[in-house]
Motif scaffolding. Structure first.
Motif, mmCIF file in Angstrom:
data_model
loop_
_atom_site.group_PDB
_atom_site.id
_atom_site.type_symbol
_atom_site.label_atom_id
_atom_site.label_comp_id
_atom_site.label_asym_id
_atom_site.label_seq_id
_atom_site.Cartn_x
_atom_site.Cartn_y
_atom_site.Cartn_z
ATOM 1 N N LEU A 5 45.816 22.371 -35.038
ATOM 2 C CA LEU A 5 44.372 22.444 -34.763
ATOM 3 C C LEU A 5 44.090 22.013 -33.333
ATOM 4 O O LEU A 5 43.347 21.086 -33.069
ATOM 5 C CB LEU A 5 43.618 21.571 -35.777
ATOM 6 C CG LEU A 5 43.836 21.944 -37.240
ATOM 7 C CD1 LEU A 5 43.108 20.966 -38.156
ATOM 8 C CD2 LEU A 5 43.420 23.382 -37.520
ATOM 9 N N GLU A 6 44.685 22.731 -32.407
ATOM 10 C CA GLU A 6 44.628 22.314 -31.006
ATOM 11 C C GLU A 6 43.361 22.789 -30.294
ATOM 12 O O GLU A 6 42.699 23.734 -30.713
ATOM 13 C CB GLU A 6 45.886 22.781 -30.270
ATOM 14 C CG GLU A 6 46.063 24.272 -30.183
ATOM 15 C CD GLU A 6 47.411 24.673 -29.596
ATOM 16 O OE1 GLU A 6 48.164 23.803 -29.109
ATOM 17 O OE2 GLU A 6 47.710 25.871 -29.625
ATOM 18 N N HIS A 7 43.071 22.093 -29.199
ATOM 19 C CA HIS A 7 41.953 22.426 -28.319
ATOM 20 C C HIS A 7 42.139 23.858 -27.814
ATOM 21 O O HIS A 7 43.233 24.263 -27.468
ATOM 22 C CB HIS A 7 41.923 21.443 -27.137
ATOM 23 C CG HIS A 7 40.731 21.611 -26.266
ATOM 24 N ND1 HIS A 7 40.678 22.516 -25.246
ATOM 25 C CD2 HIS A 7 39.532 20.994 -26.287
ATOM 26 C CE1 HIS A 7 39.507 22.455 -24.654
ATOM 27 N NE2 HIS A 7 38.782 21.516 -25.269
ATOM 28 N N GLY A 8 41.066 24.609 -27.802
ATOM 29 C CA GLY A 8 41.137 25.995 -27.370
ATOM 30 C C GLY A 8 41.458 26.950 -28.509
ATOM 31 O O GLY A 8 41.327 28.160 -28.363
ATOM 32 N N PHE A 9 41.886 26.423 -29.636
ATOM 33 C CA PHE A 9 42.107 27.239 -30.827
ATOM 34 C C PHE A 9 41.098 26.853 -31.900
ATOM 35 O O PHE A 9 40.294 27.669 -32.334
ATOM 36 C CB PHE A 9 43.540 27.065 -31.372
ATOM 37 C CG PHE A 9 43.772 27.776 -32.667
ATOM 38 C CD1 PHE A 9 43.992 29.148 -32.694
ATOM 39 C CD2 PHE A 9 43.756 27.092 -33.875
ATOM 40 C CE1 PHE A 9 44.172 29.825 -33.900
ATOM 41 C CE2 PHE A 9 43.945 27.753 -35.087
ATOM 42 C CZ PHE A 9 44.161 29.121 -35.101
ATOM 43 N N ALA A 10 41.134 25.606 -32.322
ATOM 44 C CA ALA A 10 40.293 25.159 -33.431
ATOM 45 C C ALA A 10 39.009 24.463 -32.972
ATOM 46 O O ALA A 10 38.067 24.358 -33.744
ATOM 47 C CB ALA A 10 41.082 24.225 -34.346
ATOM 48 N N TYR A 11 38.990 23.962 -31.776
ATOM 49 C CA TYR A 11 37.805 23.258 -31.281
ATOM 50 C C TYR A 11 37.812 23.285 -29.759
ATOM 51 O O TYR A 11 38.766 23.736 -29.127
ATOM 52 C CB TYR A 11 37.762 21.809 -31.798
ATOM 53 C CG TYR A 11 38.804 20.908 -31.178
ATOM 54 C CD1 TYR A 11 38.475 20.078 -30.112
ATOM 55 C CD2 TYR A 11 40.117 20.903 -31.634
ATOM 56 C CE1 TYR A 11 39.433 19.260 -29.527
ATOM 57 C CE2 TYR A 11 41.070 20.093 -31.069
ATOM 58 C CZ TYR A 11 40.725 19.270 -30.003
ATOM 59 O OH TYR A 11 41.671 18.480 -29.422
ATOM 60 N N GLY A 12 36.724 22.795 -29.177
ATOM 61 C CA GLY A 12 36.601 22.742 -27.721
ATOM 62 C C GLY A 12 36.289 24.102 -27.113
ATOM 63 O O GLY A 12 35.933 25.049 -27.814
ATOM 64 N N GLU A 13 36.449 24.184 -25.812
ATOM 65 C CA GLU A 13 36.165 25.425 -25.097
ATOM 66 C C GLU A 13 37.061 26.547 -25.634
ATOM 67 O O GLU A 13 38.280 26.401 -25.693
ATOM 68 C CB GLU A 13 36.397 25.244 -23.597
ATOM 69 C CG GLU A 13 35.939 26.409 -22.778
ATOM 70 C CD GLU A 13 36.053 26.160 -21.287
ATOM 71 O OE1 GLU A 13 35.740 27.104 -20.537
ATOM 72 O OE2 GLU A 13 36.455 25.065 -20.868
#
Length: 189
Positions: free
Chosen positions: A84-92
């Motif tokens: 669930l990494e940044h840029g995939f599951a959350y964040g920009e």
């Protein structure tokens, strides 16, 4: 029809009282992918891209595990941290899971009463599951009411476990085919 991914995490399946029955009850159902993390990754080296592809190809994600020390088994936490990494599951640009649903299927050693303000755990089960609810929110997943089997240790009864396994199977089949059932589980959270 909704495609369901069951991410199963039990580090000692051979000793399992409930989860072996629950997991066996949902095998070989069209549209339900049963994915045993400990079996797939005995070395704990998780294939992030493969796991992300699985998430993208399913509508409802079920995390099935025994509640250990008020949390999940280690491999499921590792899975969360890596997949669930940044840029995939959350964040920009982290919108890949928007509109998908998340449900927990857990067991506890304690009774339902022990998971209350008057019980020895001093909190309702939903309070112990807040990290999963918040993870769901951060990842743009719709959080569904968990399926909980309480009191595994003191109330072990094969007939009761068989009933719970049948209930679990029926719940997944219903969620798979019925948007109203999905909506009802969202409203109960």
């Amino acid at each position: 029809m909704h495609k369901i991914l069951v991410l199963f995490a039990h580090p000692a399946l051979q000793k399992s009282i409930a989860h072996k029955s629950l997991f066996n009850a949902i095998q070989n159902i069209d549209g339900i992918t049963c994915h045993d993390l400990y079996d797939t990754y005995p070395d704990s080296f998780i294939d992030i891209k493969h796991e992300q592809t699985l998430l993208l190809n399913h509508d409802i994600i079920v995390l099935q595990f025994p509640l250990y020390w008020y949390s999940c088994p280690a491999i499921l936490k590792e899975w969360q941290d890596l997949v669930l990494e940044h840029g995939f599951a959350y964040g920009e640009h982290g919108d890949k899971l928007v509109g998908k649903k998340l449900m927990l299927a857990i067991s506890t050693g304690g009774s339902m009463n022990s998971y209350s303000t008057a019980g020895y755990n001093e909190h309702d089960i939903s309070q112990f599951l807040l990290p999963f609810s918040q993870m769901s929110k951060l990842c743009n997943l719709e959080y569904l009411t968990p399926f909980v089997v309480h009191d595994i240790h003191k109330r072990y009864d094969p007939a009761r476990i068989a009933r719970k396994a049948k209930e679990y199977r029926q719940l997944l089949l219903t969620l798979q085919q019925n948007d109203d059932a999905v909506a009802a589980r969202q409203e109960n959270c």
